[in-house]
Scaffold this motif. Structure first.
Motif, PDB file in Angstrom:
ATOM      1  N   SER A  80      34.837  36.064  -6.223  1.00 39.97           N
ATOM      2  CA  SER A  80      36.009  35.227  -6.003  1.00 39.97           C
ATOM      3  C   SER A  80      37.082  36.047  -5.296  1.00 39.97           C
ATOM      4  O   SER A  80      36.973  37.273  -5.186  1.00 39.97           O
ATOM      5  CB  SER A  80      36.549  34.737  -7.356  1.00 39.97           C
ATOM      6  N   ASP A  81      38.138  35.379  -4.865  1.00 45.09           N
ATOM      7  CA  ASP A  81      39.234  36.098  -4.214  1.00 45.09           C
ATOM      8  C   ASP A  81      39.824  37.161  -5.143  1.00 45.09           C
ATOM      9  O   ASP A  81      40.123  38.271  -4.715  1.00 45.09           O
ATOM     10  CB  ASP A  81      40.344  35.124  -3.794  1.00 45.09           C
ATOM     11  N   GLU A  82      39.975  36.812  -6.417  1.00 43.31           N
ATOM     12  CA  GLU A  82      40.565  37.754  -7.365  1.00 43.31           C
ATOM     13  C   GLU A  82      39.657  38.969  -7.606  1.00 43.31           C
ATOM     14  O   GLU A  82      40.119  40.026  -8.018  1.00 43.31           O
ATOM     15  CB  GLU A  82      40.837  37.079  -8.719  1.00 43.31           C
ATOM     16  N   GLN A  83      38.360  38.773  -7.391  1.00 42.97           N
ATOM     17  CA  GLN A  83      37.409  39.869  -7.630  1.00 42.97           C
ATOM     18  C   GLN A  83      37.240  40.786  -6.426  1.00 42.97           C
ATOM     19  O   GLN A  83      36.582  41.817  -6.537  1.00 42.97           O
ATOM     20  CB  GLN A  83      36.035  39.291  -8.000  1.00 42.97           C
ATOM     21  N   GLN A  84      37.849  40.441  -5.288  1.00 38.32           N
ATOM     22  CA  GLN A  84      37.636  41.233  -4.072  1.00 38.32           C
ATOM     23  C   GLN A  84      38.063  42.690  -4.248  1.00 38.32           C
ATOM     24  O   GLN A  84      37.492  43.594  -3.648  1.00 38.32           O
ATOM     25  CB  GLN A  84      38.396  40.620  -2.884  1.00 38.32           C
ATOM     26  N   ILE A  85      39.060  42.918  -5.096  1.00 39.61           N
ATOM     27  CA  ILE A  85      39.545  44.280  -5.291  1.00 39.61           C
ATOM     28  C   ILE A  85      38.446  45.198  -5.823  1.00 39.61           C
ATOM     29  O   ILE A  85      38.477  46.415  -5.623  1.00 39.61           O
ATOM     30  CB  ILE A  85      40.764  44.300  -6.235  1.00 39.61           C
ATOM     31  N   TYR A  86      37.458  44.615  -6.474  1.00 42.18           N
ATOM     32  CA  TYR A  86      36.387  45.437  -7.049  1.00 42.18           C
ATOM     33  C   TYR A  86      35.431  45.996  -5.995  1.00 42.18           C
ATOM     34  O   TYR A  86      34.719  46.963  -6.269  1.00 42.18           O
ATOM     35  CB  TYR A  86      35.644  44.657  -8.141  1.00 42.18           C
ATOM     36  N   VAL A  87      35.410  45.435  -4.819  1.00 40.60           N
ATOM     37  CA  VAL A  87      34.608  46.003  -3.726  1.00 40.60           C
ATOM     38  C   VAL A  87      35.129  47.402  -3.414  1.00 40.60           C
ATOM     39  O   VAL A  87      34.373  48.382  -3.368  1.00 40.60           O
ATOM     40  CB  VAL A  87      34.660  45.108  -2.476  1.00 40.60           C
ATOM     41  N   GLU A  88      36.424  47.495  -3.240  1.00 36.47           N
ATOM     42  CA  GLU A  88      37.044  48.778  -2.934  1.00 36.47           C
ATOM     43  C   GLU A  88      36.964  49.743  -4.114  1.00 36.47           C
ATOM     44  O   GLU A  88      36.711  50.939  -3.943  1.00 36.47           O
ATOM     45  CB  GLU A  88      38.504  48.549  -2.542  1.00 36.47           C
ATOM     46  N   LEU A  89      37.148  49.222  -5.316  1.00 39.48           N
ATOM     47  CA  LEU A  89      37.073  50.091  -6.496  1.00 39.48           C
ATOM     48  C   LEU A  89      35.685  50.684  -6.659  1.00 39.48           C
ATOM     49  O   LEU A  89      35.524  51.868  -6.956  1.00 39.48           O
ATOM     50  CB  LEU A  89      37.470  49.302  -7.746  1.00 39.48           C
ATOM     51  N   ASN A  90      34.630  49.863  -6.477  1.00 39.44           N
ATOM     52  CA  ASN A  90      33.266  50.391  -6.576  1.00 39.44           C
ATOM     53  C   ASN A  90      33.025  51.440  -5.499  1.00 39.44           C
ATOM     54  O   ASN A  90      32.469  52.510  -5.763  1.00 39.44           O
ATOM     55  CB  ASN A  90      32.233  49.263  -6.471  1.00 39.44           C
ATOM     56  N   THR A  91      33.461  51.156  -4.276  1.00 43.96           N
ATOM     57  CA  THR A  91      33.254  52.091  -3.162  1.00 43.96           C
ATOM     58  C   THR A  91      33.954  53.419  -3.418  1.00 43.96           C
ATOM     59  O   THR A  91      33.349  54.493  -3.269  1.00 43.96           O
ATOM     60  CB  THR A  91      33.806  51.473  -1.861  1.00 43.96           C
ATOM     61  N   ASP A  92      35.199  53.362  -3.827  1.00 44.45           N
ATOM     62  CA  ASP A  92      35.988  54.583  -3.989  1.00 44.45           C
ATOM     63  C   ASP A  92      35.569  55.395  -5.218  1.00 44.45           C
ATOM     64  O   ASP A  92      35.435  56.617  -5.157  1.00 44.45           O
ATOM     65  CB  ASP A  92      37.475  54.237  -4.102  1.00 44.45           C
ATOM     66  N   LEU A  93      35.376  54.717  -6.345  1.00 45.67           N
ATOM     67  CA  LEU A  93      35.098  55.441  -7.584  1.00 45.67           C
ATOM     68  C   LEU A  93      33.672  55.996  -7.613  1.00 45.67           C
ATOM     69  O   LEU A  93      33.415  57.016  -8.254  1.00 45.67           O
ATOM     70  CB  LEU A  93      35.371  54.538  -8.782  1.00 45.67           C
TER      71      LEU A  93
END
Ligand code: SF4
Ligand code: F3S
Length: 106
Positions: A61-74
């Motif tokens: 969802s739109d609200e979950q998009q932030i997790y793409v970056e979090l998974n990539t970075d962490l």
């Protein structure tokens, strides 16, 4: 790629890591992430998560998009995890609780 999202925070059941054929999960203090360049999109982890926290990126969802970056970075800074371990003692209490992003520990 598959992405670990908010409901993993403070649940961290780790059932997901046992089924991943390429061991692309990385572990922080209270959350796991998937390395997007290592995930082969097999989909095996998604149904294993008791918290339903794993989604294919196309399904976020739109609200979950932030997790793409979090998974990539962490995934770049956290250690690999490939063996299941005991979940936090209060994991079941946190399963389904809203607004857990602010509780994410780096
Ligand atoms: Fe591992 Fe497959 Fe899940 Fe990707 S989709 S994280 S390869 S189990
Ligand atoms: Fe988190 Fe679910 Fe794995 S809670 S550790 S994504 S099994």
């Amino acid at each position: 790629t598959f992405v670990v999202t908010e409901n993993c925070i403070k649940c961290k059941y780790t059932d997901c890591v046992e089924v991943c054929p390429v061991d692309c999960f990385y572990e922080g203090p209270n959350f796991l992430v998937i390395h997007p360049d290592e995930c082969i999109d097999c989909g095996l982890c998604e149904p294993e998560c008791p918290a339903d926290a794993i989604f294919q990126d196309d399904d976020l969802s739109d609200e979950q998009q932030i997790y793409v970056e979090l998974n990539t970075d962490l995934a770049e800074i956290w250690p690999n995890i490939s063996l299941k371990k005991a979940a936090p003692a209060d994991a079941d209490d946190w399963n389904g609780k809203p607004d857990k992003l602010k509780l994410l520990e780096r």
